[in-house]
Design an enzyme around this catalytic site. Structure first.
Site, PDB file in Angstrom:
ATOM      1  CB  THR A  89      -7.237  -3.524   3.079  1.00 33.96           C
ATOM      2  OG1 THR A  89      -6.815  -2.805   1.955  1.00 33.96           O
ATOM      3  CG2 THR A  89      -8.719  -3.949   2.842  1.00 33.96           C
ATOM      4  CB  VAL A  97      -2.916   4.140   2.295  1.00 31.01           C
ATOM      5  CG1 VAL A  97      -1.976   5.156   3.467  1.00 31.01           C
ATOM      6  CG2 VAL A  97      -2.375   2.662   2.590  1.00 31.01           C
ATOM      7  CB  SER A  98      -5.583   0.818   0.087  1.00 31.93           C
ATOM      8  OG  SER A  98      -5.794  -0.321  -0.659  1.00 31.93           O
ATOM      9  CB  SER A  99     -10.530   0.915   2.697  1.00 35.66           C
ATOM     10  OG  SER A  99     -11.063   2.010   1.392  1.00 35.66           O
TER      11      SER A  99
END
Length: 327
Positions: A89, A97-99
């Site tokens: 994401t 860096v984000s999921s």
């Protein structure tokens, strides 16, 4: 066909895709021990938490998003939002860096968290806000707190949560420090990989609280005795999450030289788990010798103890011969 009709069709696709995801998680057995979680996954619309996500392609990432002018692309986006897979994401300079985690893994973790009505829960790593929404659906907004270091992540998580009708407390800050102003907690769940157990978490827990967190490609489930003591074992499940970021987190271990080890061992998933767990204490050849001597132990034979200013990982017995200090 009008844009309104297209959006209506997309809502129908989302409803059917969500029902299919719930059936898939159901058949996996992820929430068998606490089937109340099924209701949360039926109710919370995951697609509202991933207005766009990235798919790995040759040379980088392709963005899939819900506002794409092409109707077929929008349908691809909504179907992908309900696939039982992790979704990238947030990508920065080509690095994830984000999921949003794989839903069946989230269901298993929430079940293992062992929440009861009235429990106050702290989530470390807000992500998209989807996990906090599932918790808020089960427990109510007032009992759920989620924290993330990145203000962009907390801002979008708060927005997604509000769109879906949930309003837990969303905090921007260093997750390793916890959220003392919202303590005490009965449960802490982390969605980022730890290298050690942050002491502030224990101090912010009620006695008997449970902490569930990714560590060394596994999931550790700790029972908190008091502010200075916690102990527990790893679950059997593999788990791969982005690392916890923040000032209080120790640096990651240096890559290890494995060229002298047999090829079958170097790529063995359980050996890689042991390498991660012993990275600061044993060299790879010592880890390999232990692994063979103990018949390639599975994750649930390992555990972690926190006692005062010491914390260590161990195999089979906290006071046994195989133990390694944690940072």
């Amino acid at each position: 066909m009008s844009a309104h009709a297209l959006d209506h069709d997309l809502d129908d696709v989302a409803t059917l895709a969500r029902a299919a995801l719930v059936r898939e998680i159901d058949s996996s057995g992820a929430w068998d021990a606490d089937p109340v979680w099924r209701e949360a996954f039926e109710a919370v619309p995951r697609h509202l938490f991933v207005p766009y996500y990235y798919i790995g392609v040759v040379g980088g990432f392709e963005r899939v998003w819900g506002q794409d002018p092409d109707p077929a692309s929008r349908e691809r986006w909504v179907r992908g939002a309900y696939a039982d897979t992790p979704l990238a994401t947030r990508v920065r300079d080509g690095v994830l860096v984000s999921s949003s985690s794989q839903p069946s893994l989230m269901a298993m973790m929430l079940t293992e968290l062992g929440v009861r009505d009235g429990d106050a829960v702290l989530e470390i790593g807000a992500g998209t806000g989807y996990n906090a929404a599932l918790l808020a659906h089960r427990l109510g907004d007032d009992l759920v707190t989620t924290i993330d270091l990145d203000p962009e992540i907390t801002e979008s998580a708060r927005r997604h949560l509000a769109t879906a009708g949930y309003h837990p407390t969303v905090v921007t800050g260093d997750g390793a420090r916890g959220v003392p102003e919202r303590a005490p907690f009965d449960r802490i769940i982390a969605t980022c990989t730890l290298t050690s157990v942050p002491r502030p978490w224990l101090a912010q827990c009620n006695p008997g609280a449970r902490i569930l967190a990714p560590m060394a490609t596994g999931l550790i489930a700790l029972e908190v005795r008091d502010a200075g003591h916690a102990e527990g074992r790893f679950l059997h499940t593999p788990a791969y999450f982005v690392p916890l970021r923040g000032e209080t987190r120790p640096g990651l271990p240096e890559p290890q030289q494995l060229s002298g080890l047999p090829r079958r061992v170097r790529s063995h998933e359980l050996f890689r788990f042991l390498l991660n767990l012993t990275a600061r204490s044993l060299d790879p050849y010592e880890s390999y010798a232990l692994w063979e001597l103990e018949n390639q132990p599975s994750r649930e034979r390992y555990g972690i103890t926190v006692s005062g200013d010491r914390s260590w990982a161990w195999l089979d017995d906290p006071e046994g011969p195989y133990a390694w200090p944690l940072p």
